[in-house]
Design an enzyme around this catalytic site. Structure first.
Site, short mmCIF file in Angstrom:
data_model
loop_
_atom_site.label_atom_id
_atom_site.label_comp_id
_atom_site.label_asym_id
_atom_site.label_seq_id
_atom_site.Cartn_x
_atom_site.Cartn_y
_atom_site.Cartn_z
N TYR A 1 3.13 9.79 -0.29
CA TYR A 1 4.25 9.12 0.39
C TYR A 1 5.57 9.34 -0.35
CZ TYR A 1 0.53 6.35 2.68
OH TYR A 1 -0.58 5.93 3.37
N HIS B 1 -7.55 9.66 -1.41
CA HIS B 1 -6.86 9.61 -0.11
C HIS B 1 -7.55 10.41 0.99
CE1 HIS B 1 -2.52 9.09 1.61
NE2 HIS B 1 -3.44 8.79 2.50
N ASP C 1 0.84 -1.20 0.00
CA ASP C 1 0.00 0.00 0.00
C ASP C 1 0.87 1.24 0.00
OD1 ASP C 1 -2.96 1.11 0.90
OD2 ASP C 1 -1.34 2.25 1.84
N LYS D 1 -2.90 5.87 -3.93
CA LYS D 1 -3.96 6.82 -3.57
C LYS D 1 -3.73 8.18 -4.23
CE LYS D 1 -3.77 4.69 0.99
NZ LYS D 1 -2.32 4.43 1.01
#
Length: 287
Positions: free
Chosen positions: A52, A113, A47, A81
């Protein structure tokens, strides 16, 4: 997808009960090391997210490491996301950028997200319209096969009802903070009634619950780690989890959550900890 326990999504696809969360995993070397440990420990789901900033490194690590374990792309389940900066008219572009960064032809799951829009206040009246635009873009990519399943993260019951009332393709997954202090009863009931898979993140309460006296007592009684107890509490209820760590040993330990059972007494005691405590972002104020 190997012999890992899975949950059935409303698309007909199966998603592993255990996945590796990659939040705060950064750098090519660290990503490679953790993905290697995860694959060796049986993880078959990964994930990530645009925010990120590790999609490219994750994609490279998987391409290089899957053959080592005799695996192919089809053997793993990859989620990313949509970043809040791309919410609205830029959603299609954002999703395609994630695919490009990961070096993939398709994603198994792609989520919105956050219900808000970067740069807009939580009470900005454009938020609902931007969510609708994003979902329409995801539906289009889903129809083309680029996104095998689509869903949302950090949605409240109101946000989820709004989406269910107006969508052509229902969300396959809702991913939210979930642990004994935040049992999310209303959201879980709504997901159960509408066929949406409820998935947990931050199962350890950002680490705060690892020192909770009750969790420690249950861990001692089970001869397990506090993290394993918290993760098992979720998976024993059929809730998929995404534990994250930058330590290979913890990645391996977290994978050992499916070979034991918590007693009914321990499950009930942990569930009674519910007090609505949020350790992560609170989307409640987003209109």
């Amino acid at each position: 997808m190997d012999s890992q326990p899975t949950v059935l999504l409303n698309t007909g696809a199966r998603m592993p009960l255990l996945g590796l969360g990659t939040f705060r995993l950064c750098g090519r070397e660290d990503t490679f090391r953790i993905v290697d440990a995860a694959l060796a420990s049986g993880y078959r789901a990964f994930d990530t997210a645009a925010v990120y900033r590790n999609e490219e490194h994750l994609g490279v690590a998987l391409r290089e490491l899957l053959p080592k374990y005799g695996l192919t792309r089809e053997d793993v389940f990859i989620t990313s996301k949509l970043g809040p900066k791309d919410q609205g008219s830029r959603a299609r572009e954002g999703a395609l950028h994630s695919l490009s960064q990961l070096g993939l032809g398709y994603l198994d799951l792609y989520l919105i997200h956050w219900p808000g829009t970067q740069g807009r206040g939580v009470s900005d009246p454009s938020n609902p319209g931007n969510r609708a635009l994003s979902w329409a873009a995801l539906e289009g990519l889903h129809a083309q096969g680029s996104l095998r399943a689509i869903g949302v993260s950090n949605y409240t019951p109101a946000h989820l009802r709004e989406l269910l009332d107006g969508c052509a393709v229902p969300p396959a997954v809702l991913q939210v903070e979930f642990h004994p202090q935040l049992a999310q009863g209303e959201l879980r009931r709504l997901c159960g009634e509408t066929g949406v898979c409820f998935q947990a993140y931050s199962s350890l309460g950002t680490g705060a619950l690892l020192q909770d006296p009750l969790v420690l007592r249950v861990a001692q009684a089970c001869q397990r780690t506090p993290a394993q107890v918290l993760l098992r509490w979720a998976t024993q209820q059929g809730v998929p989890v995404l534990p994250k760590s930058c330590c290979p040993e913890r990645v391996r330990d977290n994978a050992r959550l499916l070979d034991f059972q918590l007693s009914l007494e321990h499950m009930e005691a942990l569930t009674k900890m519910d007090c609505g405590q949020k350790y992560c972002w609170d989307p409640a104020g987003v209109v």
